[in-house]
Design a protein around this motif. Structure first.
Motif, PDB file in Angstrom:
ATOM      1  N   TYR A   1      -1.011  -0.952  10.134  1.00  0.00           N
ATOM      2  CA  TYR A   1       0.206  -1.760  10.224  1.00  0.00           C
ATOM      3  C   TYR A   1       0.868  -1.983   8.875  1.00  0.00           C
ATOM      4  O   TYR A   1       2.091  -2.076   8.792  1.00  0.00           O
ATOM      5  CB  TYR A   1      -0.128  -3.089  10.914  1.00  0.00           C
ATOM      6  CG  TYR A   1      -0.476  -2.883  12.369  1.00  0.00           C
ATOM      7  CD1 TYR A   1       0.512  -2.858  13.347  1.00  0.00           C
ATOM      8  CD2 TYR A   1      -1.782  -2.635  12.776  1.00  0.00           C
ATOM      9  CE1 TYR A   1       0.217  -2.626  14.680  1.00  0.00           C
ATOM     10  CE2 TYR A   1      -2.094  -2.400  14.103  1.00  0.00           C
ATOM     11  CZ  TYR A   1      -1.095  -2.395  15.049  1.00  0.00           C
ATOM     12  OH  TYR A   1      -1.400  -2.141  16.360  1.00  0.00           O
ATOM     13  N   LEU A   2       0.098  -2.067   7.810  1.00  0.00           N
ATOM     14  CA  LEU A   2       0.692  -2.282   6.495  1.00  0.00           C
ATOM     15  C   LEU A   2       1.385  -1.013   5.989  1.00  0.00           C
ATOM     16  O   LEU A   2       2.388  -1.092   5.282  1.00  0.00           O
ATOM     17  CB  LEU A   2      -0.382  -2.715   5.486  1.00  0.00           C
ATOM     18  CG  LEU A   2      -1.045  -4.071   5.752  1.00  0.00           C
ATOM     19  CD1 LEU A   2      -2.124  -4.342   4.711  1.00  0.00           C
ATOM     20  CD2 LEU A   2      -0.022  -5.205   5.752  1.00  0.00           C
TER      21      LEU A   2
ATOM     22  N   GLN B   1      -3.292  -7.494   7.797  1.00  0.00           N
ATOM     23  CA  GLN B   1      -3.099  -6.362   8.693  1.00  0.00           C
ATOM     24  C   GLN B   1      -3.581  -6.700  10.106  1.00  0.00           C
ATOM     25  O   GLN B   1      -2.937  -6.351  11.101  1.00  0.00           O
ATOM     26  CB  GLN B   1      -3.842  -5.137   8.165  1.00  0.00           C
ATOM     27  CG  GLN B   1      -3.718  -3.915   9.046  1.00  0.00           C
ATOM     28  CD  GLN B   1      -3.916  -2.620   8.304  1.00  0.00           C
ATOM     29  OE1 GLN B   1      -2.963  -1.923   7.976  1.00  0.00           O
ATOM     30  NE2 GLN B   1      -5.162  -2.276   8.019  1.00  0.00           N
TER      31      GLN B   1
END
Length: 430
Positions: free
Chosen positions: A202-203, A395
């Motif tokens: 996600y990051l 995250q």
């Protein structure tokens, strides 16, 4: 009497030889090196480690591989039990906490083959080592720097009358429209996806989508988490519509798109991944690789984007356990320096791995690789992935928000409120 003397003499000699053997055996330093699995890199590093051991007979290297997600878990557990590996590599968002918690040793420049620390900085692109620098010391050396673009299977595009060279997605809205044409369903089950996301990361790939819309993960002063409600709502709404309860174009419940792309089984049209994927395509499916029925295009942006932000680049840094003896640390940095002195080998034979040295990034080897210009162009517009002592927890919080809107029917507004509270608590504690 003479026989007794001879027996005593022989016994003393044997004891002496045994003591010497034991001393020689105990003088051998064994280095345990944990890294993520990659067949091409394993083949290369096995050869390089054999060369290193031949030149350094007092050092033995035990190389152990795991899947990336499993490796993160194992390293964390091992360090918690004070039995961490001597050398390991994780992506920076997962490894920075080992620096901030003083669990890894600073680089010994001379052991790694450098005149001094400045020579290390001079070898790499500006800012690359910032992520592993603390208190004026460097705590890791980059095995690879990676960014993601979009790989396309041209045959899948042409199967629905699309021209991949012209009709590839430039925006996320394009990605939706194209995926709706490419998708094949059996009821609600996706038999072929047009595209799907790399959900664990996600990051790397999702936060840039928010940044395109004007939002941020953390405020510039570092005090506020999840900045720009409108941007985050638009992003979460997009993901909700992408998922099973929306347009049903993809889901975290399906197998990672990158892992099936190489097979060319008509079950995925596009995936987000790095330059390294080319080496894996060639190894997994030489016929598909040679067919040139694949291509790479830039990371899309939203039509309403206020910032042209591609996927983040991230680094896997080789680090050394701070709890092991100094002599063993020096041996570890000697091995790391030797491995990283073979940048062209990693690029050509190690799975298209880019080590961010000035020499390699300006080399003809890199520039002549297929679509390397696409990756370099996006990297020049990107920034390093967010890293911090608790980046892994941030995250996880984003993951919970995304999966709640995609899989659990939670509204984007409620998911955002939960995410903001969780992320702010993480930042405040940090």
């Amino acid at each position: 009497m003479k026989k007794l003397i001879r027996m005593v003499f022989v016994g003393c000699v044997l004891c002496g030889l045994s003591a010497c053997a034991n001393k020689q055996e105990s003088s051998v330093i064994t280095l345990n090196y944990w890294t993520h699995d990659d067949p091409a890199r394993t083949e290369l590093e096995t050869r390089l480690i054999a060369e290193f051991e031949a030149s350094n007979p007092s050092i033995k290297v035990v190389r152990t591989t795991q899947g990336p997600a499993k490796l993160i878990e194992l390293v964390q557990t091992a360090f918690a039990e004070k039995r961490g590996p001597d050398i390991f590599n994780l992506s920076i968002e997962h490894s920075y906490s080992y620096i901030s918690n003083a669990r890894v040793a600073p680089v010994n420049p001379q052991a790694a083959g450098y005149k001094n620390q400045q020579a290390i900085y001079d070898n790499y692109l500006p800012e690359i080592l910032n992520a592993v620098t603390k208190g004026g010391k460097i705590y890791g050396l980059p095995l690879e720097i990676t960014n993601w673009c979009i790989y396309i299977n041209k045959k899948v595009f042409r199967s629905v009358g699309l021209d991949p060279e012209r009709d590839y997605p430039k925006t996320w809205e394009d990605m939706v429209r194209i995926s709706e044409k490419l998708v094949i369903r059996d009821g609600d089950v996706l038999i072929r996806r047009g595209f799907d996301f790399r959900y664990p990361y996600y990051l790397v790939a999702f936060v840039p989508m928010v940044e395109q819309l004007g939002g941020k993960l953390i405020s510039d002063d570092g005090k506020t988490a999840i900045v720009g409600d409108a941007a985050w709502i638009k992003f979460l709404t997009f993901m909700q519509q992408w998922g099973p309860s929306g347009k049903n174009l993809g889901s975290p419940t399906y197998k990672n798109a990158r892992n099936i792309f190489n097979k060319d089984n008509n079950d995925i049209g596009m995936t987000a991944t790095g330059l390294y994927q080319q080496g894996r395509i060639e190894k997994d499916n030489p016929e598909f690789y040679a067919s040139k029925e694949w291509m790479v295009v830039p990371f899309p942006v939203f039509e309403e984007a206020v910032n042209n932000v591609p996927a983040c680049y991230y680094g896997h840094f080789l680090m050394v356990n701070n709890d092991i003896p100094k002599e063993k640390q020096d041996a570890a940095w000697k091995l790391i320096g030797f491995l990283l002195s073979h940048g062209e080998d990693y690029l050509k034979d190690g799975g298209n791995i880019i080590q961010p040295t000035k020499v390699l990034l300006n080399s003809g080897t890199l520039k002549n690789m297929p679509y390397s210009d696409v990756f370099i162009s996006d990297m020049n517009k990107a920034h390093m992935v967010y890293y911090g002592a608790r980046s892994a927890e941030l995250q996880t919080a984003i993951r919970s928000a995304v999966e709640s809107v995609m899989l659990s029917g939670v509204s984007p507004e409620k998911a955002l409120a939960t995410l903001k509270a969780a992320a702010q608590a993480i930042i405040d504690e940090n």
